[in-house]
Design an enzyme around this catalytic site. Structure first.
Site: not given
Ligand code: AMP
Length: 287
Positions: A30, A34, A37, A147, A149-150, A184-185, A187
């Site tokens: 999304m 960081h 990703h 990840g 993480k989710d 890492l997030s 958010r």
């Molecule tokens: P998002 O942009 O938050 O939807 O995340 C996109 C992808 O990146 C998802 O598969 C998340 O699980 C992964 N992701 C987000 N944060 C991390 C992290 N700290 N370590 C590894 N993968 C991550």
């Protein structure tokens, strides 16, 4: 690096790649990228001969009272980072491109979506399965990278992939953390300095559960009580869940299951954070 805003152009490129190479990877995001990703991107670039990423803040996975409008958008630097990692193409559709007016077809998520996040964000996973199914069609990859993480999201998508026969090889990559342990997030940028310090209670609570597990504790209630105590002592009072479940199906049992994972979702001011740790195998468990 190619940048596509339209589905048809992206699909055409993906089909051409699929004819030319054995393995083509897709990394969905999304944006507000960081190192977490980028770790998925690097994994795809190593594993596959071509890699596509996507950046799309998917409205159907946000509830009306959630942070869709203020979700961070940093497209220019995101594209630079992806190019720097060797991504071949990026799909950056706008909402109208992804959802035609009157859109009404959704993918019903699997049972594993009903627990944990599903209880607190009732339509969230329906939005996730729908957008990922659509993106599997637009970006017909052989491999997709998600990840840890989710964690529940990865479980939901693995089930969907299997049960709806997408035939994609899904890889779940380790959580990337700051040096002090905070996962890492995108958010995290909402957090004030004080909130960021308090957010460290999440990994402290998870590590404590792992340590208790390592030293023989097998009562789920005891581990959960311990995690809540750490969170509360760290100034986190709004806890959606702090639990230990079976890593396969996310079910809860009074005795800790054989493949235990601890998961937490908690609020710091207006920011909701999630994190998790495998209690049996995670390298952090003994850190
Ligand atoms: P998002 O942009 O938050 O939807 O995340 C996109 C992808 O990146 C998802 O598969 C998340 O699980 C992964 N992701 C987000 N944060 C991390 C992290 N700290 N370590 C590894 N993968 C991550």
């Amino acid at each position: 690096m190619q940048v596509f805003k339209e589905k048809e152009a992206a699909r055409r490129w993906m089909f051409q790649q699929r004819c030319a190479v054995d393995a083509i990877g897709w990394v969905p995001t999304m944006g507000a990228l960081h190192e977490g990703h980028l770790s998925l991107v690097r994994r795809s670039v190593r594993r596959c001969q071509a890699t596509a990423a996507s950046i799309f803040v998917n409205p159907t996975q946000f509830a009306p009272d959630e942070d869709l409008a203020r979700y961070p958008r940093t497209l220019e630097s995101d594209l630079e980072m992806l190019a720097g990692c060797g991504v071949d193409a990026v799909f950056v559709p706008d909402t109208e491109e992804m959802y035609s007016s009157g859109f009404s077809t959704y993918v019903q998520p699997p049972k594993v979506a009903l627990r944990l996040e599903g209880k607190h964000r009732p339509d969230h996973f329906r939005g996730v399965t729908t957008v990922v199914a659509k993106l599997f069609h637009v970006l017909p990859c052989t491999h997709a990278f998600f990840g840890h993480k989710d964690y529940q999201q990865a479980c939901v998508l693995e089930h969907m992939n299997r049960e709806l026969d997408f035939g994609v090889d899904i890889e779940v990559c380790p959580t990337v953390r700051d040096a002090d342990g905070l996962a890492l997030s995108s958010r995290n940028r909402y957090l004030s300095g004080d909130q960021r310090s308090r957010a460290l209670s999440l990994i402290r609570a998870l590590r404590q559960a792992a340590e208790q597990y390592r030293t023989g504790e097998r009562s789920t209630a005891a581990l959960e009580r311990g995690m809540r105590a750490v969170l509360q002592a760290g100034g986190i009072n709004r806890i959606d869940y702090a639990t230990v479940v079976d890593a396969d199906n996310l079910t809860s049992h009074s005795t800790v299951p054989e493949q235990p994972i601890a998961l937490i979702a908690a609020h710091l001011g207006g920011t909701r954070l999630i994190d998790n740790l495998r209690l049996d195998t995670d390298s952090l468990a003994t850190a």
